[in-house]
Motif scaffolding. Sequence first.
Motif, mmCIF file in Angstrom:
data_model
loop_
_atom_site.group_PDB
_atom_site.id
_atom_site.type_symbol
_atom_site.label_atom_id
_atom_site.label_comp_id
_atom_site.label_asym_id
_atom_site.label_seq_id
_atom_site.Cartn_x
_atom_site.Cartn_y
_atom_site.Cartn_z
ATOM 1 N N TYR A 1 0.827 -1.207 0.000
ATOM 2 C CA TYR A 1 0.000 0.000 0.000
ATOM 3 C C TYR A 1 0.862 1.258 0.000
ATOM 4 C CZ TYR A 1 -4.513 2.122 1.576
ATOM 5 O OH TYR A 1 -5.693 2.813 1.693
ATOM 6 N N PRO A 2 1.410 1.671 -1.138
ATOM 7 C CA PRO A 2 2.055 2.994 -1.166
ATOM 8 C C PRO A 2 1.033 4.043 -0.716
ATOM 9 C CG PRO A 2 2.503 1.780 -3.195
ATOM 10 C CD PRO A 2 1.441 1.014 -2.462
ATOM 11 N N LYS A 3 1.322 4.720 0.371
ATOM 12 C CA LYS A 3 0.300 5.554 1.004
ATOM 13 C C LYS A 3 0.920 6.823 1.599
ATOM 14 C CE LYS A 3 -2.883 5.782 4.787
ATOM 15 N NZ LYS A 3 -2.150 6.972 5.247
ATOM 16 N N THR A 4 0.884 7.886 0.887
ATOM 17 C CA THR A 4 0.124 8.096 -0.342
ATOM 18 C C THR A 4 1.097 8.695 -1.355
ATOM 19 O OG1 THR A 4 -1.886 8.510 0.949
ATOM 20 C CG2 THR A 4 -1.862 9.336 -1.300
ATOM 21 N N ILE A 5 1.110 8.196 -2.606
ATOM 22 C CA ILE A 5 2.020 8.706 -3.621
ATOM 23 C C ILE A 5 1.796 10.201 -3.834
ATOM 24 C CG2 ILE A 5 2.566 8.647 -6.094
ATOM 25 C CD1 ILE A 5 3.774 6.343 -4.591
ATOM 26 N N ASN A 6 2.872 10.965 -3.764
ATOM 27 C CA ASN A 6 2.816 12.386 -4.100
ATOM 28 C C ASN A 6 2.849 12.486 -5.626
ATOM 29 O OD1 ASN A 6 3.330 15.083 -4.669
ATOM 30 N ND2 ASN A 6 4.697 15.360 -2.921
ATOM 31 N N ASN A 7 1.690 12.660 -6.210
ATOM 32 C CA ASN A 7 1.568 12.585 -7.665
ATOM 33 C C ASN A 7 2.496 13.554 -8.380
ATOM 34 O OD1 ASN A 7 -0.038 11.870 -10.222
ATOM 35 N ND2 ASN A 7 -0.243 14.094 -10.117
ATOM 36 N N HIS A 8 2.678 14.742 -7.828
ATOM 37 C CA HIS A 8 3.462 15.754 -8.536
ATOM 38 C C HIS A 8 4.930 15.360 -8.662
ATOM 39 C CE1 HIS A 8 4.264 19.677 -10.211
ATOM 40 N NE2 HIS A 8 5.213 19.891 -9.309
ATOM 41 N N LEU A 9 5.388 14.450 -7.821
ATOM 42 C CA LEU A 9 6.783 14.006 -7.893
ATOM 43 C C LEU A 9 6.979 12.865 -8.884
ATOM 44 C CD1 LEU A 9 7.753 14.023 -4.104
ATOM 45 C CD2 LEU A 9 7.838 15.902 -5.763
ATOM 46 N N ARG A 10 5.917 12.407 -9.539
ATOM 47 C CA ARG A 10 6.005 11.287 -10.473
ATOM 48 C C ARG A 10 5.401 11.691 -11.816
ATOM 49 N NH1 ARG A 10 6.995 10.038 -5.731
ATOM 50 N NH2 ARG A 10 7.766 8.012 -5.045
ATOM 51 N N HIS A 11 6.008 11.228 -12.910
ATOM 52 C CA HIS A 11 5.405 11.373 -14.229
ATOM 53 C C HIS A 11 4.292 10.330 -14.328
ATOM 54 C CE1 HIS A 11 5.169 12.256 -18.498
ATOM 55 N NE2 HIS A 11 5.275 10.969 -18.762
ATOM 56 N N GLY A 12 3.055 10.776 -14.490
ATOM 57 C CA GLY A 12 1.905 9.894 -14.386
ATOM 58 C C GLY A 12 1.966 8.632 -15.231
ATOM 59 N N PRO A 13 2.259 8.725 -16.531
ATOM 60 C CA PRO A 13 2.332 7.503 -17.333
ATOM 61 C C PRO A 13 3.436 6.549 -16.878
ATOM 62 C CG PRO A 13 1.997 9.418 -18.743
ATOM 63 C CD PRO A 13 2.258 9.942 -17.371
ATOM 64 N N CYS B 1 2.412 -7.055 -10.787
ATOM 65 C CA CYS B 1 2.841 -8.369 -11.293
ATOM 66 C C CYS B 1 3.893 -8.996 -10.374
ATOM 67 C CB CYS B 1 3.394 -8.230 -12.712
ATOM 68 S SG CYS B 1 2.168 -7.776 -13.957
ATOM 69 N N VAL B 2 4.881 -8.209 -9.981
ATOM 70 C CA VAL B 2 5.964 -8.716 -9.134
ATOM 71 C C VAL B 2 5.424 -9.240 -7.801
ATOM 72 C CG1 VAL B 2 7.962 -7.959 -7.779
ATOM 73 C CG2 VAL B 2 7.783 -7.341 -10.186
ATOM 74 N N SER B 3 4.370 -8.600 -7.294
ATOM 75 C CA SER B 3 3.822 -8.957 -5.978
ATOM 76 C C SER B 3 2.673 -9.952 -6.069
ATOM 77 C CB SER B 3 3.339 -7.693 -5.261
ATOM 78 O OG SER B 3 2.242 -7.109 -5.959
ATOM 79 N N ASP B 4 2.440 -10.524 -7.238
ATOM 80 C CA ASP B 4 1.335 -11.475 -7.419
ATOM 81 C C ASP B 4 -0.013 -10.849 -7.118
ATOM 82 O OD1 ASP B 4 3.019 -13.593 -8.210
ATOM 83 O OD2 ASP B 4 3.424 -14.094 -6.113
ATOM 84 N N GLY B 5 -0.187 -9.605 -7.586
ATOM 85 C CA GLY B 5 -1.488 -8.956 -7.486
ATOM 86 C C GLY B 5 -1.834 -8.422 -6.115
ATOM 87 N N ARG B 6 -0.833 -7.877 -5.404
ATOM 88 C CA ARG B 6 -1.080 -7.392 -4.035
ATOM 89 C C ARG B 6 -1.015 -5.873 -3.897
ATOM 90 N NH1 ARG B 6 2.802 -9.367 -0.203
ATOM 91 N NH2 ARG B 6 4.242 -10.083 -1.813
ATOM 92 N N LEU B 7 -0.971 -5.149 -4.993
ATOM 93 C CA LEU B 7 -0.830 -3.691 -4.914
ATOM 94 C C LEU B 7 -2.166 -3.011 -4.638
ATOM 95 C CD1 LEU B 7 0.898 -1.106 -5.285
ATOM 96 C CD2 LEU B 7 0.293 -1.203 -7.718
ATOM 97 N N LYS B 8 -2.112 -2.048 -3.727
ATOM 98 C CA LYS B 8 -3.221 -1.122 -3.465
ATOM 99 C C LYS B 8 -2.602 0.265 -3.522
ATOM 100 C CE LYS B 8 -7.012 -0.624 -0.117
ATOM 101 N NZ LYS B 8 -7.565 -1.213 1.138
ATOM 102 N N LEU B 9 -2.904 1.035 -4.549
ATOM 103 C CA LEU B 9 -2.145 2.250 -4.850
ATOM 104 C C LEU B 9 -2.822 3.486 -4.275
ATOM 105 C CD1 LEU B 9 0.293 3.501 -6.324
ATOM 106 C CD2 LEU B 9 -1.183 3.738 -8.334
ATOM 107 N N GLY B 10 -2.154 4.110 -3.307
ATOM 108 C CA GLY B 10 -2.650 5.360 -2.749
ATOM 109 C C GLY B 10 -2.149 6.552 -3.544
ATOM 110 N N MET B 11 -3.042 7.500 -3.822
ATOM 111 C CA MET B 11 -2.702 8.679 -4.606
ATOM 112 C C MET B 11 -3.079 9.956 -3.857
ATOM 113 S SD MET B 11 -1.336 7.672 -7.472
ATOM 114 C CE MET B 11 -1.451 9.219 -8.404
#
Length: 316
Positions: A78-90, A101-111
């Motif tokens: 659970y990345p909590k919470t990604i600072n969107n402005h610090l990342r290129h969205g695509p 994929c690496v985590s076998d489907g365990r991602l929960k993405l905080g934005m």
Amino acid sequence: MEFAVNIPTSCGTSEYSTLAFCEDISWEKQRDFSVKIEELGFDGIAVPDHLMTGDGPTTECLVTTTGLAGITSDVYLYPKTINNHLRHGPLLAKIAATLDCVSDGRLKLGMGAGWKEDEATAYGYEWPDAPTRLREMEETIEVMKHLWTETNVSYDGEFYTLSEADCRPHPLQDPHPPIMIGGGGEEFTLRITAKHGDVWNYWGSLELMKRKLSVLSNHCETYGRDYDDIQKSWFARCIIRESDENVSELLDSAPRFKSENRDADQNHLVGTPEEIIAEIKQYKDLGIDEIVVEFVDFPQTEGARCFAEHVIPEFD
């Protein structure tokens, strides 16, 4: 109800530090603590996204989360919470798809749209006003959903222009990892949540959360969104011991968590298991169905053990 645990990425003596028993952050401490959290039966592990907090080292969120994916097998990540402005969205879409994929489907993405200007400017980022950052975050979410579910994506927006972008391998989760939107802004953040979010997370008192949930419900009506389709999540820092005496001892080392030192809109989980169970039940009655806790005694695991043994079973 789900219970996730915050894995700190920084500590120190600044006003942002709340870890009274940790002098510095290291991968070894994060690793060992996370392994124990999974062993204790928590549902997820959450990782904050900052570049500079506290007055010592700060580990990067997505690299830390990927490392935790390799040493755990069941907890959601659970990345909590990604600072969107610090990342290129695509590019964030590509990273998140690969991490799922690496985590076998365990991602929960905080934005989130970010709030800590000084770390952004220290790293050379411009820092636009909050409405601009929020529009940028909303566009990122739109772009990510296209990239996660389509091939050869073209997009012409205010912030991103794509030309036949391919984000395969797509995430394992169908149709994509759940997207949490963090923040309490009633005009922008909660509107974006109603339109795009799978989860909403915030912190604060019962009265504050009740008001925010009412605003979220109104935004859902505007967009024709089923309010119950959005998971409601609450974040709190936690001091827990089995006796009042031991709780008091911890509070002497972390006085900012004493009731007289909290603002009216703040709330933390402080007390014996019985007291904390009663507190959580009030949030559950509001409709909260995920609790994210940060144990103030990190990297010790006594608080986490006490919580897992006495609190979680009451909500199974």
